[in-house]
Design a protein around this motif. Sequence first.
Motif, PDB file in Angstrom:
ATOM      1  N   ALA A 142       1.288  -1.353   0.386  1.00 58.08           N
ATOM      2  CA  ALA A 142      -0.113  -0.135   0.563  1.00 58.08           C
ATOM      3  C   ALA A 142       0.768   1.315   0.327  1.00 58.08           C
ATOM      4  CB  ALA A 142      -0.990   0.334   1.363  1.00 58.08           C
ATOM      5  N   THR A 143       1.471   1.206   0.695  1.00 58.46           N
ATOM      6  CA  THR A 143       2.802   2.260   0.802  1.00 58.46           C
ATOM      7  C   THR A 143       3.384   2.249  -1.108  1.00 58.46           C
ATOM      8  OG1 THR A 143       3.635   1.878   3.413  1.00 58.46           O
ATOM      9  CG2 THR A 143       4.937   3.121   1.279  1.00 58.46           C
ATOM     10  N   VAL A 144       3.308   1.227  -1.000  1.00 60.92           N
ATOM     11  CA  VAL A 144       4.598   1.964  -2.707  1.00 60.92           C
ATOM     12  C   VAL A 144       3.874   1.443  -3.648  1.00 60.92           C
ATOM     13  CG1 VAL A 144       5.523   0.574  -5.028  1.00 60.92           C
ATOM     14  CG2 VAL A 144       6.783  -0.120  -2.351  1.00 60.92           C
ATOM     15  N   VAL A 151       0.320   9.526 -10.185  1.00 57.68           N
ATOM     16  CA  VAL A 151       0.718   9.831 -11.635  1.00 57.68           C
ATOM     17  C   VAL A 151       0.075   8.856 -12.609  1.00 57.68           C
ATOM     18  CG1 VAL A 151       2.393   8.906 -13.523  1.00 57.68           C
ATOM     19  CG2 VAL A 151       3.746   9.166 -11.178  1.00 57.68           C
ATOM     20  N   CYS A 152      -0.498   8.198 -11.914  1.00 58.87           N
ATOM     21  CA  CYS A 152      -1.982   7.244 -13.307  1.00 58.87           C
ATOM     22  C   CYS A 152      -2.559   7.803 -13.280  1.00 58.87           C
ATOM     23  CB  CYS A 152      -2.063   5.274 -12.373  1.00 58.87           C
ATOM     24  SG  CYS A 152      -0.953   4.138 -12.441  1.00 58.87           S
ATOM     25  N   GLU A 153      -3.172   8.543 -12.065  1.00 63.29           N
ATOM     26  CA  GLU A 153      -4.120   9.254 -12.249  1.00 63.29           C
ATOM     27  C   GLU A 153      -3.825  10.704 -13.173  1.00 63.29           C
ATOM     28  OE1 GLU A 153      -4.744  10.749  -8.209  1.00 63.29           O
ATOM     29  OE2 GLU A 153      -5.338   8.842  -7.357  1.00 63.29           O
ATOM     30  N   ASP A 154      -2.708  10.912 -12.990  1.00 60.54           N
ATOM     31  CA  ASP A 154      -2.053  12.837 -13.713  1.00 60.54           C
ATOM     32  C   ASP A 154      -2.530  12.341 -15.437  1.00 60.54           C
ATOM     33  OD1 ASP A 154      -1.386  15.029 -14.283  1.00 60.54           O
ATOM     34  OD2 ASP A 154       0.666  14.050 -14.829  1.00 60.54           O
ATOM     35  N   ARG A 155      -2.231  10.234 -15.665  1.00 64.13           N
ATOM     36  CA  ARG A 155      -1.263  10.195 -17.269  1.00 64.13           C
ATOM     37  C   ARG A 155      -2.793   9.071 -17.822  1.00 64.13           C
ATOM     38  NH1 ARG A 155       2.986  12.088 -19.956  1.00 64.13           N
ATOM     39  NH2 ARG A 155       4.581  12.473 -18.109  1.00 64.13           N
ATOM     40  N   GLY A 156      -3.383   9.055 -16.813  1.00 64.52           N
ATOM     41  CA  GLY A 156      -4.753   8.241 -17.698  1.00 64.52           C
ATOM     42  C   GLY A 156      -4.550   6.930 -17.431  1.00 64.52           C
ATOM     43  N   VAL A 157      -3.894   6.305 -16.840  1.00 61.47           N
ATOM     44  CA  VAL A 157      -3.366   5.010 -16.463  1.00 61.47           C
ATOM     45  C   VAL A 157      -4.096   4.127 -15.761  1.00 61.47           C
ATOM     46  CG1 VAL A 157      -1.881   3.004 -16.138  1.00 61.47           C
ATOM     47  CG2 VAL A 157      -1.544   5.729 -17.835  1.00 61.47           C
ATOM     48  N   THR A 158      -5.229   3.776 -15.911  1.00 59.59           N
ATOM     49  CA  THR A 158      -5.243   2.433 -14.544  1.00 59.59           C
ATOM     50  C   THR A 158      -4.581   1.435 -14.276  1.00 59.59           C
ATOM     51  OG1 THR A 158      -8.326   2.064 -15.506  1.00 59.59           O
ATOM     52  CG2 THR A 158      -6.588   1.065 -14.257  1.00 59.59           C
ATOM     53  N   LEU A 159      -4.340   1.902 -12.904  1.00 62.55           N
ATOM     54  CA  LEU A 159      -3.216   0.064 -12.374  1.00 62.55           C
ATOM     55  C   LEU A 159      -3.616  -1.185 -11.994  1.00 62.55           C
ATOM     56  CD1 LEU A 159      -0.759  -0.924 -11.468  1.00 62.55           C
ATOM     57  CD2 LEU A 159      -0.916  -0.601  -9.244  1.00 62.55           C
ATOM     58  N   SER A 187      -7.530   5.041  -5.412  1.00 64.43           N
ATOM     59  CA  SER A 187      -8.212   5.703  -6.239  1.00 64.43           C
ATOM     60  C   SER A 187      -8.929   5.125  -7.874  1.00 64.43           C
ATOM     61  CB  SER A 187      -6.458   5.795  -6.803  1.00 64.43           C
ATOM     62  OG  SER A 187      -6.258   6.500  -7.829  1.00 64.43           O
ATOM     63  N   PRO A 188      -9.459   6.316  -7.735  1.00 63.26           N
ATOM     64  CA  PRO A 188     -10.048   5.335  -9.295  1.00 63.26           C
ATOM     65  C   PRO A 188      -8.865   4.366 -10.349  1.00 63.26           C
ATOM     66  CG  PRO A 188      -9.588   8.139  -9.634  1.00 63.26           C
ATOM     67  CD  PRO A 188      -8.895   7.680  -7.922  1.00 63.26           C
ATOM     68  N   ALA A 189      -7.796   4.829  -9.611  1.00 62.38           N
ATOM     69  CA  ALA A 189      -6.627   4.366 -11.023  1.00 62.38           C
ATOM     70  C   ALA A 189      -6.181   3.116 -10.378  1.00 62.38           C
ATOM     71  CB  ALA A 189      -5.784   5.729 -10.839  1.00 62.38           C
TER      72      ALA A 189
END
Length: 279
Positions: A142-144, A151-159, A187-189
Amino acid sequence: MRFALCNETFADRPLADGFHLAAEIGYTGIELAPFTLGDPAAPGGGELRDARQLSASDRKKIKAAATDAGLEVVGLHWLLAKTEGFYLTSPDPAVQQATADYLAALAVLCADLGGKVMVLGSPQQRNRLPGVSLEEATDHAATVLGAMLPVCEDRGVTLALEPLGPAEGDFLNTAAEAVALADRLGSPACRLHLDVKAMASEPTPIVDIVTANAAHTAHFHANDPNLLGPGMGEVDFPPIYQALEATGYDGWVSVEVFRYEPSPEEIARISYANLVAAG
């Protein structure tokens, strides 16, 4: 649903040749393993141990090669494979930071290539280390992930967190565990990835897992516990496909196999035919 192929399937040929063959078979998407992007002209793409080495020019060429073949880059998987110094559940703060930084860099790479999803499997870089409890490992993960998700949220990438069966590891073995971690991160990402081979290891029927996790599922891998493609083993694939359709899933279904018998091309062709027939 749209059908994609994981690019390491054609590790016997240069990237562009593999892209064109995938498109010729009928796939419209390609899912990339970062370690295959070292040299697009080399068979298998040439091994790459740190994706941050890819220049802006390299990224444009890879994206253009997919576009020229008529394929969309789905995203990335095997995120930490063949890397060194990164570990999702390590208790070492320095390793945690390095891993977060690298995953964030992969999110940038994914977006640069036109991809929208990153599948976090990589069991060898996430299994619990000696003396680390499941609760502690979850805290470390969770920390990592909390550090890289902006960054995912900013770039529109889903993990997309990938549960893997106990034969492959001892962390995130079920869809429920992956959803719990995603919910914790908030996070939505961060969402769920489902894989037929992995789901087959759960006591719950695969169709029920698909249905129960519809709201969380961002991506899907089609394969079989025998390591071949969908419909090439004992798992009855059409009901799984139909369950995805019934839930309204409109994402990618990527073929990811681990045995290439009788040949990579034949595996890709049979898998595609079985996907089409399932619908």
